[in-house]
Motif scaffolding. Structure first.
Motif, mmCIF file in Angstrom:
data_model
loop_
_atom_site.group_PDB
_atom_site.id
_atom_site.type_symbol
_atom_site.label_atom_id
_atom_site.label_comp_id
_atom_site.label_asym_id
_atom_site.label_seq_id
_atom_site.Cartn_x
_atom_site.Cartn_y
_atom_site.Cartn_z
ATOM 1 N N ALA A 1 0.837 -1.204 0.000
ATOM 2 C CA ALA A 1 0.000 0.000 0.000
ATOM 3 C C ALA A 1 0.867 1.247 0.000
ATOM 4 C CB ALA A 1 -0.923 0.004 1.216
ATOM 5 N N LEU A 2 0.346 2.292 -0.598
ATOM 6 C CA LEU A 2 1.022 3.582 -0.564
ATOM 7 C C LEU A 2 0.942 4.177 0.834
ATOM 8 C CD1 LEU A 2 -0.261 5.178 -3.882
ATOM 9 C CD2 LEU A 2 2.046 4.321 -3.440
ATOM 10 N N ASP A 3 1.847 5.086 1.110
ATOM 11 C CA ASP A 3 1.812 5.811 2.369
ATOM 12 C C ASP A 3 0.463 6.524 2.490
ATOM 13 O OD1 ASP A 3 2.148 7.636 4.494
ATOM 14 O OD2 ASP A 3 4.304 7.775 4.124
ATOM 15 N N ALA A 4 -0.230 6.250 3.585
ATOM 16 C CA ALA A 4 -1.567 6.818 3.778
ATOM 17 C C ALA A 4 -1.552 8.342 3.839
ATOM 18 C CB ALA A 4 -2.194 6.246 5.057
ATOM 19 N N ARG A 5 -0.407 8.928 4.080
ATOM 20 C CA ARG A 5 -0.320 10.389 4.184
ATOM 21 C C ARG A 5 -0.264 11.064 2.818
ATOM 22 N NH1 ARG A 5 4.881 10.342 7.947
ATOM 23 N NH2 ARG A 5 5.351 8.752 6.350
ATOM 24 N N LEU A 6 -0.052 10.279 1.748
ATOM 25 C CA LEU A 6 0.041 10.861 0.414
ATOM 26 C C LEU A 6 -1.321 11.382 -0.044
ATOM 27 C CD1 LEU A 6 2.324 8.319 -1.502
ATOM 28 C CD2 LEU A 6 2.894 10.661 -0.826
ATOM 29 N N ARG A 7 -1.310 12.542 -0.656
ATOM 30 C CA ARG A 7 -2.508 13.117 -1.252
ATOM 31 C C ARG A 7 -2.186 13.408 -2.717
ATOM 32 N NH1 ARG A 7 -4.035 11.135 2.552
ATOM 33 N NH2 ARG A 7 -5.236 11.973 4.319
ATOM 34 N N LEU A 8 -2.594 12.476 -3.585
ATOM 35 C CA LEU A 8 -2.253 12.594 -4.993
ATOM 36 C C LEU A 8 -3.312 13.377 -5.749
ATOM 37 C CD1 LEU A 8 -1.052 8.924 -5.646
ATOM 38 C CD2 LEU A 8 0.345 10.926 -5.080
ATOM 39 N N ALA A 9 -2.843 14.208 -6.663
ATOM 40 C CA ALA A 9 -3.760 14.992 -7.492
ATOM 41 C C ALA A 9 -4.463 14.062 -8.475
ATOM 42 C CB ALA A 9 -2.982 16.065 -8.245
ATOM 43 N N PRO A 10 -5.691 14.430 -8.903
ATOM 44 C CA PRO A 10 -6.409 13.615 -9.891
ATOM 45 C C PRO A 10 -5.560 13.399 -11.138
ATOM 46 C CG PRO A 10 -7.857 15.283 -8.971
ATOM 47 C CD PRO A 10 -6.483 15.604 -8.482
ATOM 48 N N CYS A 11 -5.652 12.195 -11.709
ATOM 49 C CA CYS A 11 -4.850 11.860 -12.885
ATOM 50 C C CYS A 11 -5.688 11.009 -13.827
ATOM 51 C CB CYS A 11 -3.591 11.101 -12.462
ATOM 52 S SG CYS A 11 -2.485 10.699 -13.838
ATOM 53 N N GLN A 12 -5.682 11.368 -15.117
ATOM 54 C CA GLN A 12 -6.462 10.628 -16.100
ATOM 55 C C GLN A 12 -5.750 9.367 -16.591
ATOM 56 O OE1 GLN A 12 -6.248 14.227 -16.403
ATOM 57 N NE2 GLN A 12 -8.046 14.017 -15.095
#
Length: 247
Positions: free
Chosen positions: A71-82
């Motif tokens: 799993a990715l680090d739960a603290r990451l907030r990734l921007a929307p990506c198509q």
């Protein structure tokens, strides 16, 4: 019975090629605009599964592959990506504990993250039936055949029984351990300080002389020898204990 190293090296080569070839193909598995960690894990799982399937296509590899996607680090907030593109980072491979790169190639904000993965490769191997002390010579009774994860450790599995019977344990070994190349070595033919016969080869000639081994020697090992005139040279130990040296 498969050879000791060839299946693994072949698998690595195919996985490396698969990783390069599938990066663009799997980019077509576009992630939704609101990209979540579950979507990325599913995308990664499909990419690795496809890579492993392609690696094994066209050849009967004696390994049963399993993949665990972390799993990715739960603290990451990734921007929307198509569109998210999975890829293998330089210097990594789909073998054992590794990581998979994920990068946004179509979105307002480009990002790049890494997802931990574990690739297991189950296949036939030889597992120790009991304790083996360091320096002991292995016999047929010391190990039994079983299925193990070849990718659990960096050292290559010894799959051929003839490659470990008669070899010497490099350290204390425990029951249940799968035999790997760094666990055994050829028996010592002589000790440090022993007199040895040295065959020195040069362009068009060969001279036999005597010297003193500076270390213990096993078949195929490169050691140093002190010659009668005090000169130190290197040579390879032959099966009969003769040292083959070149000048």
């Amino acid at each position: 019975m498969p050879s000791t190293v060839a299946p693994k090296s072949t698998l690595r080569t195919r996985l490396r090629r698969a990783g390069l070839g599938l990066s663009l193909a799997c980019a077509a598995l576009a992630a939704p605009a609101q990209q979540g960690s579950e979507d990325l894990s599913a995308l990664s799982q499909r990419w690795v599964d496809d890579a492993l399937a392609q690696a094994q296509a066209g050849g009967a590899l004696p390994l049963r592959m399993e993949v665990e996607v972390g799993a990715l680090d739960a603290r990451l907030r990734l921007a929307p990506c198509q569109q998210v593109e999975p890829y293998l980072p330089a210097g990594t491979r789909l073998w054992g504990r590794s990581r998979l790169g994920l990068r946004c190639v179509q979105g307002q904000t480009r990002w790049n993250v890494f997802l931990p993965i574990t690739v297991k490769a189950f296949g036939p191997a030889w597992v120790l039936a009991g304790n083996v002390t360091a320096g002991s010579v292995l016999t047929e009774a010391d190990a039994i055949e079983a299925e193990v994860d070849w990718a659990a450790e960096p050292a290559a599995i010894i799959a051929n029984r003839d490659a470990w019977i008669g070899q010497t344990a490099t350290r204390a070994l425990n029951p249940g351990q799968a035999l790997r190349q760094n666990m055994v070595r050829a028996p010592e033919l002589f000790k440090a300080g022993s007199p040895v016969r040295v065959v020195v080869q040069g362009p068009g000639y060969a001279v036999t002389s005597s010297g003193q081994a500076m270390t213990a020697g096993s078949v195929g090992q490169t050691i140093r020898i002190r010659m009668g005139n005090g000169r130190v040279i290197g040579g390879v130990v032959s099966e009969d204990g003769t040292i083959q040296a070149q000048l």
